[in-house]
Scaffold this motif. Structure first.
Motif, PDB file in Angstrom:
ATOM      1  N   CYS A 267      41.351  42.800  23.268  1.00  0.00           N
ATOM      2  CA  CYS A 267      41.964  41.647  23.925  1.00  0.00           C
ATOM      3  C   CYS A 267      42.960  42.168  24.951  1.00  0.00           C
ATOM      4  O   CYS A 267      43.707  43.105  24.678  1.00  0.00           O
ATOM      5  CB  CYS A 267      42.660  40.754  22.906  1.00  0.00           C
ATOM      6  SG  CYS A 267      43.446  39.291  23.649  1.00  0.00           S
ATOM      7  N   GLY A 268      42.987  41.529  26.141  1.00  0.00           N
ATOM      8  CA  GLY A 268      43.876  41.921  27.219  1.00  0.00           C
ATOM      9  C   GLY A 268      43.095  42.705  28.275  1.00  0.00           C
ATOM     10  O   GLY A 268      41.912  42.966  28.122  1.00  0.00           O
ATOM     11  N   PRO A 269      43.738  43.116  29.377  1.00  0.00           N
ATOM     12  CA  PRO A 269      45.152  42.916  29.698  1.00  0.00           C
ATOM     13  C   PRO A 269      45.447  41.694  30.558  1.00  0.00           C
ATOM     14  O   PRO A 269      46.606  41.330  30.733  1.00  0.00           O
ATOM     15  CB  PRO A 269      45.477  44.185  30.487  1.00  0.00           C
ATOM     16  CG  PRO A 269      44.202  44.484  31.222  1.00  0.00           C
ATOM     17  CD  PRO A 269      43.094  44.080  30.285  1.00  0.00           C
ATOM     18  N   GLY A 299      49.353  44.363  27.815  1.00  0.00           N
ATOM     19  CA  GLY A 299      50.528  45.023  28.363  1.00  0.00           C
ATOM     20  C   GLY A 299      50.288  45.928  29.554  1.00  0.00           C
ATOM     21  O   GLY A 299      51.247  46.474  30.113  1.00  0.00           O
ATOM     22  N   PHE A 300      49.041  46.098  29.972  1.00  0.00           N
ATOM     23  CA  PHE A 300      48.768  46.928  31.146  1.00  0.00           C
ATOM     24  C   PHE A 300      48.823  46.064  32.404  1.00  0.00           C
ATOM     25  O   PHE A 300      48.314  44.950  32.430  1.00  0.00           O
ATOM     26  CB  PHE A 300      47.410  47.612  31.018  1.00  0.00           C
ATOM     27  CG  PHE A 300      47.319  48.567  29.864  1.00  0.00           C
ATOM     28  CD1 PHE A 300      47.879  49.833  29.947  1.00  0.00           C
ATOM     29  CD2 PHE A 300      46.718  48.193  28.678  1.00  0.00           C
ATOM     30  CE1 PHE A 300      47.824  50.708  28.885  1.00  0.00           C
ATOM     31  CE2 PHE A 300      46.647  49.059  27.600  1.00  0.00           C
ATOM     32  CZ  PHE A 300      47.207  50.319  27.706  1.00  0.00           C
ATOM     33  N   GLU A 308      44.457  41.487  41.093  1.00  0.00           N
ATOM     34  CA  GLU A 308      45.003  41.102  39.785  1.00  0.00           C
ATOM     35  C   GLU A 308      44.137  41.618  38.638  1.00  0.00           C
ATOM     36  O   GLU A 308      43.961  40.955  37.617  1.00  0.00           O
ATOM     37  CB  GLU A 308      45.209  39.596  39.709  1.00  0.00           C
ATOM     38  CG  GLU A 308      46.207  39.095  40.754  1.00  0.00           C
ATOM     39  CD  GLU A 308      46.493  37.617  40.654  1.00  0.00           C
ATOM     40  OE1 GLU A 308      45.708  36.896  40.018  1.00  0.00           O
ATOM     41  OE2 GLU A 308      47.513  37.179  41.223  1.00  0.00           O
ATOM     42  N   HIS A 309      43.617  42.830  38.838  1.00  0.00           N
ATOM     43  CA  HIS A 309      42.866  43.560  37.818  1.00  0.00           C
ATOM     44  C   HIS A 309      43.507  44.936  37.640  1.00  0.00           C
ATOM     45  O   HIS A 309      44.288  45.383  38.487  1.00  0.00           O
ATOM     46  CB  HIS A 309      41.401  43.741  38.248  1.00  0.00           C
ATOM     47  CG  HIS A 309      40.555  42.537  38.034  1.00  0.00           C
ATOM     48  ND1 HIS A 309      40.703  41.385  38.757  1.00  0.00           N
ATOM     49  CD2 HIS A 309      39.528  42.305  37.150  1.00  0.00           C
ATOM     50  CE1 HIS A 309      39.816  40.484  38.352  1.00  0.00           C
ATOM     51  NE2 HIS A 309      39.098  41.020  37.380  1.00  0.00           N
ATOM     52  N   PRO A 310      43.179  45.632  36.566  1.00  0.00           N
ATOM     53  CA  PRO A 310      43.674  47.010  36.442  1.00  0.00           C
ATOM     54  C   PRO A 310      43.149  47.873  37.589  1.00  0.00           C
ATOM     55  O   PRO A 310      41.966  47.823  37.925  1.00  0.00           O
ATOM     56  CB  PRO A 310      43.094  47.476  35.092  1.00  0.00           C
ATOM     57  CG  PRO A 310      42.795  46.222  34.348  1.00  0.00           C
ATOM     58  CD  PRO A 310      42.400  45.214  35.384  1.00  0.00           C
ATOM     59  N   GLY A 311      44.052  48.634  38.199  1.00  0.00           N
ATOM     60  CA  GLY A 311      43.636  49.606  39.193  1.00  0.00           C
ATOM     61  C   GLY A 311      43.292  50.923  38.521  1.00  0.00           C
ATOM     62  O   GLY A 311      43.338  51.050  37.294  1.00  0.00           O
TER      63      GLY A 311
END
Length: 339
Positions: A267-269, A299-300, A308-311
């Motif tokens: 679950c997340g981020p 938390g990432f 608005e996604h993890p880089g």
């Protein structure tokens, strides 16, 4: 057509080699080529070549490696770095075919096969696919790098052979932005983008495209689906269907793979709204003897510059966290990075 698919060859006798390939479909796919472990520059950042300008159904000669010592042996890897059909909510055939590697005087050698220590399967959405993780550019297949994504880094650090099913915008029972085909449908397919022969059936595929789950048994299955389902506000009513579909998927996989396979349900981020349902599914699975563990991806950061996604930076952080959590649950030791 899945991200992370590799073509591996060992050659000698040629200074320059190319691949013969073709495509079906109009959505761009991006590949990274490694010559003796070194990523080759090309069509963009973290990309050696793209199918963007290829003519559909026509064989293409694709440069791979040059400047090789023809008297030495060389290892070549062609790595698919984009998802099956980038950001398309209606699957239509969009795959690439590989025919051969050619070069003047080239001889194919038996690959130096070193059995990897583990097998891991990934099932997810844009967070898993590496959507927009190259950041600071407009969303496109060229801005996506599965080669830099957290699942790829996890596989390298755990010395694992991996298989990924990941498609941006898709959910377990509801997509973020339309479409009636879901990841719970795509998971059953050999080629993700091949739909049913029956146009009225968005969930099915052709009979010959159904994946044989006995053909490749993973030690661990990592699933992160729920961001696009939402499960808050007006979508809270989806929770029972989400729970039932997700649990049925895990139960079906456990039957196919056997009791030794361990499931990591994440679950997340981007959102935490599906964490409680995921914990419920884990409890139900554990109660019937399925090994299932919560994988915390909360938390990432998901920067605005990365859609608005993890880089790529966050992918590295997520990989480090995932490796620690998987090792702790599986009792695996540390293995080196080989790519």
């Amino acid at each position: 057509d899945h991200p992370g698919v590799k073509i591996v060859a060992r050659i000698t006798g040629a200074a320059t080699v190319s691949a013969v390939m073709s495509k079906v479909g109009s959505i761009e796919n991006v590949f990274v080529v490694y010559c003796d472990g070194v990523a080759q520059p090309g069509s963009g950042p973290k990309a050696t070549f793209s199918t963007k300008l290829w003519t559909e159904g026509t064989k293409q000669s694709v440069p791979l490696c040059s400047g090789l010592d023809a008297n030495a042996e060389h290892d070549i890897v062609i790595f698919k770095s984009t998802e099956a059909q980038w950001m398309d909510i209606k699957p239509t055939p969009n795959h690439v075919s590989f025919y051969e590697i050619v070069g003047l005087g080239m001889r194919l050698l038996p690959p130096l096969v070193r059995p990897q220590q583990h097998r891991i399967e990934f099932l997810g959405d844009s967070i898993t696919a590496g959507y927009c993780n190259l950041c600071e550019q407009e969303p496109s297949p060229a801005a996506e790098s599965y080669a830099s994504s957290w699942p790829t880094l996890v596989c390298e650090q755990l010395d694992a052979e991996c298989h990924a099913v990941a498609w941006s915008g898709y959910g377990m029972v509801k997509n973020c932005c339309g479409g009636d085909t879901f990841m719970s449908d795509v998971w059953l397919r050999t080629l993700a983008s091949t739909p049913s022969d029956d146009a009225s059936d968005p969930h099915g595929t052709t009979a010959t495209n159904i994946w044989n789950f006995k053909s490749w048994i993973p030690d661990a299955v990592v699933i992160n689906l729920g961001t696009n389902d939402g499960l808050t506000g007006s979508r809270e009513e989806l929770i029972p269907a989400y729970n039932a579909t997700y649990l049925d998927l895990v139960k079906s996989a456990a039957v196919a793979y056997g009791e030794q396979t361990h499931f990591f349900l994440a679950c997340g981020p981007q959102r935490n709204s599906y964490c409680d349902p995921v914990r419920w599914i884990i409890g139900q699975a554990n109660a019937i003897g399925i090994k299932a563990t919560f994988l915390d991806h909360r938390g990432f950061e998901c920067p605005e510059s990365c859609c608005e996604h993890p880089g790529a930076d966050q992918d590295r952080q997520m990989a480090e966290s995932t490796v620690k959590q998987v090792k702790a649950a599986m009792g695996w030791s540390v293995w080196s990075i080989y790519m």
